[in-house]
Design an enzyme around this catalytic site. Structure first.
Site, PDB file in Angstrom:
ATOM      1  N   ASP A  52       1.108  -1.266  -0.434  1.00  0.00           N
ATOM      2  CA  ASP A  52       0.074   0.140   0.131  1.00  0.00           C
ATOM      3  C   ASP A  52       0.897   1.100  -0.352  1.00  0.00           C
ATOM      4  O   ASP A  52       0.630   2.090  -0.058  1.00  0.00           O
ATOM      5  CB  ASP A  52      -0.313   0.045   1.125  1.00  0.00           C
ATOM      6  CG  ASP A  52      -0.432  -0.222   2.769  1.00  0.00           C
ATOM      7  OD1 ASP A  52       0.819  -0.361   2.511  1.00  0.00           O
ATOM      8  OD2 ASP A  52      -0.581   0.026   3.706  1.00  0.00           O
ATOM      9  N   SER A  53       2.188   1.197  -0.391  1.00  0.00           N
ATOM     10  CA  SER A  53       3.536   2.151  -0.440  1.00  0.00           C
ATOM     11  C   SER A  53       2.919   2.741  -1.436  1.00  0.00           C
ATOM     12  O   SER A  53       3.871   4.056  -2.191  1.00  0.00           O
ATOM     13  CB  SER A  53       4.949   1.506   0.210  1.00  0.00           C
ATOM     14  OG  SER A  53       4.300  -0.028  -0.940  1.00  0.00           O
ATOM     15  N   ASP A  91      -1.593  -6.658  -0.232  1.00  0.00           N
ATOM     16  CA  ASP A  91      -1.204  -5.648   0.870  1.00  0.00           C
ATOM     17  C   ASP A  91      -2.547  -5.237   0.808  1.00  0.00           C
ATOM     18  O   ASP A  91      -3.743  -4.540  -0.628  1.00  0.00           O
ATOM     19  CB  ASP A  91      -0.802  -3.918   1.138  1.00  0.00           C
ATOM     20  CG  ASP A  91       0.182  -4.327   1.672  1.00  0.00           C
ATOM     21  OD1 ASP A  91       0.399  -4.914   2.115  1.00  0.00           O
ATOM     22  OD2 ASP A  91       1.065  -3.357   1.835  1.00  0.00           O
ATOM     23  N   LYS A 121      -1.321  -9.225   2.563  1.00  0.00           N
ATOM     24  CA  LYS A 121      -1.076  -8.812   3.701  1.00  0.00           C
ATOM     25  C   LYS A 121      -1.578  -7.840   5.132  1.00  0.00           C
ATOM     26  O   LYS A 121      -2.215  -6.611   4.164  1.00  0.00           O
ATOM     27  CB  LYS A 121       0.844  -7.815   3.045  1.00  0.00           C
ATOM     28  CG  LYS A 121       1.147  -7.849   4.835  1.00  0.00           C
ATOM     29  CD  LYS A 121       2.570  -6.892   4.937  1.00  0.00           C
ATOM     30  CE  LYS A 121       2.637  -6.194   4.028  1.00  0.00           C
ATOM     31  NZ  LYS A 121       2.676  -4.782   4.189  1.00  0.00           N
ATOM     32  N   GLU A 123      -1.810  -5.824   8.692  1.00  0.00           N
ATOM     33  CA  GLU A 123      -1.080  -4.692   9.706  1.00  0.00           C
ATOM     34  C   GLU A 123      -1.854  -5.081  11.075  1.00  0.00           C
ATOM     35  O   GLU A 123      -3.095  -4.603  11.401  1.00  0.00           O
ATOM     36  CB  GLU A 123      -1.033  -3.110   9.640  1.00  0.00           C
ATOM     37  CG  GLU A 123      -0.003  -3.256   8.327  1.00  0.00           C
ATOM     38  CD  GLU A 123       0.020  -2.252   7.958  1.00  0.00           C
ATOM     39  OE1 GLU A 123      -0.223  -0.809   9.154  1.00  0.00           O
ATOM     40  OE2 GLU A 123       0.488  -1.711   6.779  1.00  0.00           O
ATOM     41  N   GLU A 190       8.945  -4.040  10.619  1.00  0.00           N
ATOM     42  CA  GLU A 190       8.958  -2.880   9.864  1.00  0.00           C
ATOM     43  C   GLU A 190      10.337  -1.899  11.486  1.00  0.00           C
ATOM     44  O   GLU A 190       9.475  -1.778  12.417  1.00  0.00           O
ATOM     45  CB  GLU A 190       8.318  -2.235   9.237  1.00  0.00           C
ATOM     46  CG  GLU A 190       8.445  -1.409   8.829  1.00  0.00           C
ATOM     47  CD  GLU A 190       7.567  -0.303   8.093  1.00  0.00           C
ATOM     48  OE1 GLU A 190       6.652  -0.815   7.693  1.00  0.00           O
ATOM     49  OE2 GLU A 190       7.889   0.761   6.965  1.00  0.00           O
TER      50      GLU A 190
HETATM   51  O1  KIV Z   1       3.407  -1.386   1.588  1.00  0.00           O
HETATM   52  C1  KIV Z   1       4.536  -1.545   1.196  1.00  0.00           C
HETATM   53  O2  KIV Z   1       6.207  -1.282   1.101  1.00  0.00           O
HETATM   54  C2  KIV Z   1       4.599  -2.117   2.708  1.00  0.00           C
HETATM   55  C3  KIV Z   1       6.597  -2.651   2.609  1.00  0.00           C
HETATM   56  C4  KIV Z   1       7.623  -1.614   3.103  1.00  0.00           C
HETATM   57  C5  KIV Z   1       6.906  -3.961   4.133  1.00  0.00           C
HETATM   58  O3  KIV Z   1       4.191  -3.209   3.272  1.00  0.00           O
END
Ligand code: KIV
Length: 272
Positions: A52-53, A91, A121, A123, A190
């Site tokens: 989600d980055s 994510d 994924k 969090e 992280e």
């Molecule tokens: O969204 C992302 O890029 C991440 C990484 C920093 C692990 O979750």
């Protein structure tokens, strides 16, 4: 440690668990589009994370919070089309799984069905236990994410190193063990102290993939834009830049502008 690298034709969640058992480190990078996924995949990466980055590096938001489930599905389906060998983990974005387990499952199903991704994924630890259980019960592999969890940035207030204090470190260890017990196939840690990350990696059987978590874990992940040096404003201590694409691209593009302006481009051979 010497690491015999097995030749995996296609990476699965089981391959990652085998890699940990055999002491082979796992490589993971983000990608958000077809072309980048194709490059990353052909370079031999084990896991592509559709992070989600994307909210930051693709859309220019300050945080990961604004990206939507539809947008994540768009990015993920583009990546899946570019990846032949790597495991593609997607994510679940902020707001798509926190409110209740049924919604979490619906979101995870949409990702799997509409993007073709291989795993999701999420969090968090104990707080999202029921959601993780529900997703796993539907046969969807789950990667956990603990430590600095950017979707909670407004709770933390800063992006500094997490779990430096004993109480937070103990909760992190408990959460990591819980994620393993629930059946997550892997876990991202992280920005936490390297010693703590190593202790966690050594105390659970599932692979622990670190970002800013030192070398004692089972694999590493970076955001592709950061490691290629596409963004020269972001330089945390944990980041190793393998290129300076910002400079390389800027100079190529300014050369193109000059060539167009000076009528050097296109030349006779570059036309029909
Ligand atoms: O969204 C992302 O890029 C991440 C990484 C920093 C692990 O979750």
């Amino acid at each position: 440690m010497s690491t015999a690298k097995k030749d995996y034709k296609k990476i699965t969640t089981k391959s990652l668990i085998d890699m940990k058992a055999q002491g082979e480190k796992i490589s993971m990078l983000t990608a958000y589009d077809f072309t980048m996924a194709k490059i990353v995949d052909s370079a031999g990466i084990d896991v592509i994370l559709v992070g989600d980055s994307a909210s930051n590096v693709m859309a220019g938001h300050e945080t990961t919070l604004p990206i939507t489930l539809d947008q994540m599905i768009y990015h993920a389906s583009s990546v899946v089309r570019g990846a032949d060998r790597a495991l593609v983990v997607v994510d679940l974005p902020f707001g798509s799984y926190q409110s209740d387990p049924k919604e979490a499952l619906r979101s995870a199903i949409r990702i799997m069905k509409e993007s073709g991704g291989h795993a999701v994924k999420l969090e968090g630890g104990k707080e999202i236990k029921e959601s993780i259980k529900k997703i796993l019960n539907a046969g969807i592999p789950v990667m956990g994410h603990l430590g600095l969890t950017p979707q909670s940035i407004y709770k933390f207030g800063t992006y500094t190193v997490r779990a430096k204090e004993e109480q937070e470190a103990l909760k992190l260890i408990e959460d990591a063990k819980l994620l393993e017990k629930l059946g997550c196939f892997s876990l991202v840690l992280e920005k936490i102290p390297a010693k703590l990350a190593q202790q966690i990696a050594e105390s659970i059987s599932i692979p622990v993939i670190g970002i800013g978590a030192g070398s004692g874990v089972d694999g590493q992940v970076l955001v592709i834009h950061d490691m290629l040096g596409m963004n020269n404003e972001f330089s945390p201590r944990f980041l190793r830049r393998y290129m300076n694409l910002y400079e390389g691209m800027t100079s190529a593009i300014s050369q193109y502008v000059d060539d167009v302006k000076s009528k050097d481009f296109p030349n006779e051979k570059e036309q029909y």
